[in-house]
Scaffold this motif. Sequence first.
Motif, short mmCIF file in Angstrom:
data_model
loop_
_atom_site.label_atom_id
_atom_site.label_comp_id
_atom_site.label_asym_id
_atom_site.label_seq_id
_atom_site.Cartn_x
_atom_site.Cartn_y
_atom_site.Cartn_z
N LEU A 150 0.83 -1.20 0.00
CA LEU A 150 0.00 0.00 0.00
C LEU A 150 0.87 1.26 0.00
O LEU A 150 0.62 2.20 -0.75
N ALA A 151 1.92 1.26 0.80
CA ALA A 151 2.84 2.41 0.83
C ALA A 151 3.50 2.60 -0.54
O ALA A 151 3.64 3.73 -1.02
N ASP A 152 3.89 1.48 -1.18
CA ASP A 152 4.48 1.58 -2.52
C ASP A 152 3.49 2.17 -3.51
O ASP A 152 3.85 3.01 -4.34
N TRP A 153 2.25 1.76 -3.45
CA TRP A 153 1.23 2.26 -4.39
C TRP A 153 1.00 3.76 -4.18
O TRP A 153 0.83 4.49 -5.15
N LEU B 237 -3.28 4.80 -8.41
CA LEU B 237 -4.67 4.90 -7.91
C LEU B 237 -5.50 3.67 -8.24
O LEU B 237 -6.38 3.28 -7.48
N GLU B 238 -5.22 3.04 -9.38
CA GLU B 238 -5.95 1.84 -9.76
C GLU B 238 -5.73 0.71 -8.74
O GLU B 238 -6.66 0.08 -8.27
N ALA B 239 -4.45 0.45 -8.41
CA ALA B 239 -4.14 -0.59 -7.45
C ALA B 239 -4.72 -0.28 -6.07
O ALA B 239 -5.27 -1.16 -5.41
N ILE B 240 -4.64 0.98 -5.68
CA ILE B 240 -5.20 1.38 -4.38
C ILE B 240 -6.71 1.14 -4.37
O ILE B 240 -7.26 0.60 -3.42
N GLY B 241 -7.39 1.50 -5.45
CA GLY B 241 -8.83 1.31 -5.54
C GLY B 241 -9.24 -0.14 -5.52
O GLY B 241 -10.21 -0.53 -4.89
N ILE B 242 -8.48 -0.99 -6.20
CA ILE B 242 -8.80 -2.41 -6.26
C ILE B 242 -8.60 -3.07 -4.90
O ILE B 242 -9.39 -3.91 -4.48
N GLN B 243 -7.54 -2.70 -4.20
CA GLN B 243 -7.16 -3.41 -2.97
C GLN B 243 -7.79 -2.84 -1.70
O GLN B 243 -7.69 -3.45 -0.65
N THR B 244 -8.42 -1.68 -1.79
CA THR B 244 -8.99 -1.09 -0.57
C THR B 244 -10.49 -0.98 -0.66
O THR B 244 -11.12 -1.21 -1.64
#
Length: 182
Positions: free
Chosen positions: A166-169, A175-182
């Motif tokens: 999450l810190a890396d993202w 933003l795509e990875a953050i949205g998918i994983q959270t």
Amino acid sequence: MTIAFYLDQARKKNLYCRLSDGSAQIAFPLGYTVEADRWDRDWQETTPEDPHFLTLGSFRSYLDRRYHELCGLAVPVATVLATLKHEAQTWIATSGLDGIAQALFDDQNSSRQLPAYTAFLRAFEAYSGHSPADYTAHPKGSLVGFRTRDGFEFDLDTYAGLSGRLADWFEQRDLEAIGIQT
């Protein structure tokens, strides 16, 4: 330096690695059998369906990084290649390509204070009831994937691993990875 994987069809454990730089060249077995349908002849590497596809990609990156570290110390190229071979063979000696996977996982994730690779294996065995003969494991960044004999797949993650990703993202503004994983 050129890093190439190739198959020696005359051997059961047919995957080899060749390192070359100019006239200096060295090759060594990786202690792993690649099935014919999991080898991409055009790219000279395993296909993504092979359980060690990610391990080999990480190994290639490690070899390249380590090569440049050693060359930066003004070590002769032949010695650099021999050192890389020795390091790989040390990891392979204990458990083949799984030994490389374990060493790279621990090396890449020690700064994030993740448990060692073997701790993931012990946790999976303790909570799933599977013995080592019943599954295969492969690292996936900061988590470890498991595939059981009966075809089930599991990913074992930790709070530290997820927090680190999450810190890396956030740092990469992904933003795509953050949205998918959270």
